[in-house]
Design an enzyme around this catalytic site. Structure first.
Site, mmCIF file in Angstrom:
data_model
loop_
_atom_site.group_PDB
_atom_site.id
_atom_site.type_symbol
_atom_site.label_atom_id
_atom_site.label_comp_id
_atom_site.label_asym_id
_atom_site.label_seq_id
_atom_site.Cartn_x
_atom_site.Cartn_y
_atom_site.Cartn_z
ATOM 1 N N GLY A 1 -11.474 4.372 3.539
ATOM 2 C CA GLY A 1 -12.810 3.825 3.818
ATOM 3 C C GLY A 1 -13.321 4.108 5.228
ATOM 4 O O GLY A 1 -14.533 4.159 5.443
ATOM 5 N N ASP B 1 0.832 -1.193 0.000
ATOM 6 C CA ASP B 1 0.000 0.000 0.000
ATOM 7 C C ASP B 1 0.886 1.270 0.000
ATOM 8 O O ASP B 1 2.006 1.248 0.510
ATOM 9 C CB ASP B 1 -0.862 -0.061 1.285
ATOM 10 C CG ASP B 1 -2.148 0.704 1.165
ATOM 11 O OD1 ASP B 1 -2.529 1.055 0.046
ATOM 12 O OD2 ASP B 1 -2.782 0.953 2.213
ATOM 13 N N ASN C 1 -8.325 1.245 7.118
ATOM 14 C CA ASN C 1 -7.196 1.126 8.040
ATOM 15 C C ASN C 1 -7.519 1.727 9.417
ATOM 16 O O ASN C 1 -7.469 1.038 10.428
ATOM 17 C CB ASN C 1 -5.947 1.794 7.440
ATOM 18 C CG ASN C 1 -4.684 1.414 8.210
ATOM 19 O OD1 ASN C 1 -4.738 0.697 9.207
ATOM 20 N ND2 ASN C 1 -3.541 1.884 7.769
ATOM 21 N N HIS D 1 -8.160 10.069 3.769
ATOM 22 C CA HIS D 1 -7.556 9.124 4.722
ATOM 23 C C HIS D 1 -7.824 9.600 6.142
ATOM 24 O O HIS D 1 -7.753 10.784 6.431
ATOM 25 C CB HIS D 1 -6.044 9.038 4.499
ATOM 26 C CG HIS D 1 -5.679 8.211 3.315
ATOM 27 N ND1 HIS D 1 -4.930 8.682 2.276
ATOM 28 C CD2 HIS D 1 -5.975 6.921 3.003
ATOM 29 C CE1 HIS D 1 -4.759 7.722 1.375
ATOM 30 N NE2 HIS D 1 -5.398 6.649 1.787
ATOM 31 N N GLY D 2 -8.136 8.650 7.029
ATOM 32 C CA GLY D 2 -8.415 8.986 8.424
ATOM 33 C C GLY D 2 -9.906 9.169 8.645
ATOM 34 O O GLY D 2 -10.705 9.142 7.698
HETATM 35 O O1 G3H Z 1 -4.705 2.637 2.059
HETATM 36 C C1 G3H Z 1 -5.292 2.665 3.145
HETATM 37 C C2 G3H Z 1 -6.613 3.235 3.245
HETATM 38 O O2 G3H Z 1 -6.879 4.127 2.256
HETATM 39 C C3 G3H Z 1 -7.056 3.523 4.612
HETATM 40 O O3 G3H Z 1 -7.804 4.681 4.833
HETATM 41 O O4 G3H Z 1 -7.447 4.823 7.285
HETATM 42 O O5 G3H Z 1 -9.171 6.181 6.157
HETATM 43 O O6 G3H Z 1 -9.458 3.735 6.403
HETATM 44 P P1 G3H Z 1 -8.509 4.862 6.245
HETATM 45 ZN ZN ZN Z 2 -5.070 4.640 1.139
#
Ligand code: G3H
Ligand code: ZN
Length: 288
Positions: free
Chosen positions: A217, A80, A239, A185-186
């Site tokens: 997500g 990733d 994540n 993200h986050g």
């Molecule tokens: O690549 C990882 C994801 O895009 C995680 O994003 O931490 O907002 O779920 P997130």
């Molecule tokens: Zn990401």
């Protein structure tokens, strides 16, 4: 067993999404794998550069490959958010199934040039490895947010544009596209993340012509996920929600077992918390 490419094509056709969940340790991997196995769904394990530095790039690839072979189970591994050709090479040589080259913060032409170089190297080295690239900026940290990351594309005029997506895919030869469609993200602790632009996802699906990956997500509303998947998202990355579940599980373990010092006993709670969160997301992504 089908290849990762075939699982993604299948998800796209059936209008469901494959869950991609990040790990930093064995507890995360166990929680995610157990959830997927109980639902009998293919799964992608992701590790960003920082996560790979901690776990070990080769260790991570070997752990996931061992699970795949030992259980005959469709579990795959993605490098990733990788920012250099050198780090891509390390992951591909270690046996990763997919890589995300992230030059999403660079100007468009530079992003094309660097991504093309990565695609060419991967395709001549291990052609079966899928290459994803990011177009548009979503912020960088999988963490609890106090505000929208500076520069993140959450206004219509800043989102990935269909004509750019088309050119980007054609000129780079990528297999998967990660667009900016309101996702960041986050996540916010007590409020949902900004809304997704579903119409833009539908336009990009046609323009890009390759399966699309929704990053960031965590914190997205259920109804946005459902609409995004119906309109062309084939993989969803989560994540922060996993990290938060891990932490809450560990807090519970420490408060309920104040005298316990055995790591694998304390880690049972984070594993359970991660498993629960992953199962909840997988059910949503697959209409279960
Ligand atoms: O690549 C990882 C994801 O895009 C995680 O994003 O931490 O907002 O779920 P997130
Ligand atoms: Zn990401």
């Amino acid at each position: 067993m089908k290849t990762l490419r075939e699982y993604i094509e299948d998800a796209k056709l059936r209008k469901v999404a494959i869950g991609h969940f990040n790990i930093s340790d064995l507890a995360g991997l166990k929680g995610i794998f157990e959830a997927a196995k109980e639902l009998n769904l293919p799964i992608i394990i992701g590790l960003s550069e920082g996560e790979r530095d901690f776990v070990g790039t080769k260790n991570a690839a070997d752990m996931v490959r061992n699970l795949r072979e030992q259980y005959g189970y469709p579990i795959f591994i993605n490098a990733d958010h990788t920012h250099s050709l050198e780090k891509i090479q390390e992951a591909v040589n270690a046996g990763f199934d997919a890589v995300l080259f992230d030059a999403g913060k660079l100007p468009f032409e530079e992003n094309i040039a660097k991504t093309k170089e990565v695609v060419e190297w991967v395709k001549k080295t291990r052609p079966e490895v899928l290459v994803e690239a990011e177009l548009g900026y979503l912020g960088t940290s999988s963490t609890i947010l106090k505000e929208v990351p500076e520069g993140a594309a959450i206004k219509l005029e800043d989102l990935t544009k269909p004509e750019e997506a088309k050119r980007f895919v054609q000129e780079t030869g990528i297999d998967l596209l990660a667009p900016a469609v309101g996702n960041i993200h986050g996540m916010f602790k007590d409020a949902p993340n900004p809304n997704l632009f579903i119409e833009r996802i539908a336009e990009l699906r046609v323009a890009a012509g390759v399966p699309m990956v929704l990053h960031g997500g965590s914190g997205i509303r259920d109804e946005d996920f459902i609409a995004a998947i119906q309109n062309g998202i084939a993989i969803v990355h989560i994540n922060t929600e996993i990290r938060l579940a891990w932490r809450q599980g560990m807090e519970r373990a420490l408060s309920e077992k104040p005298d316990e010092v055995t790591p694998y006993k304390l880690l049972l709670d984070p594993i359970e918390a991660v498993k629960k969160k992953v199962a909840e997301r997988l059910k949503l992504f697959n209409g279960i």
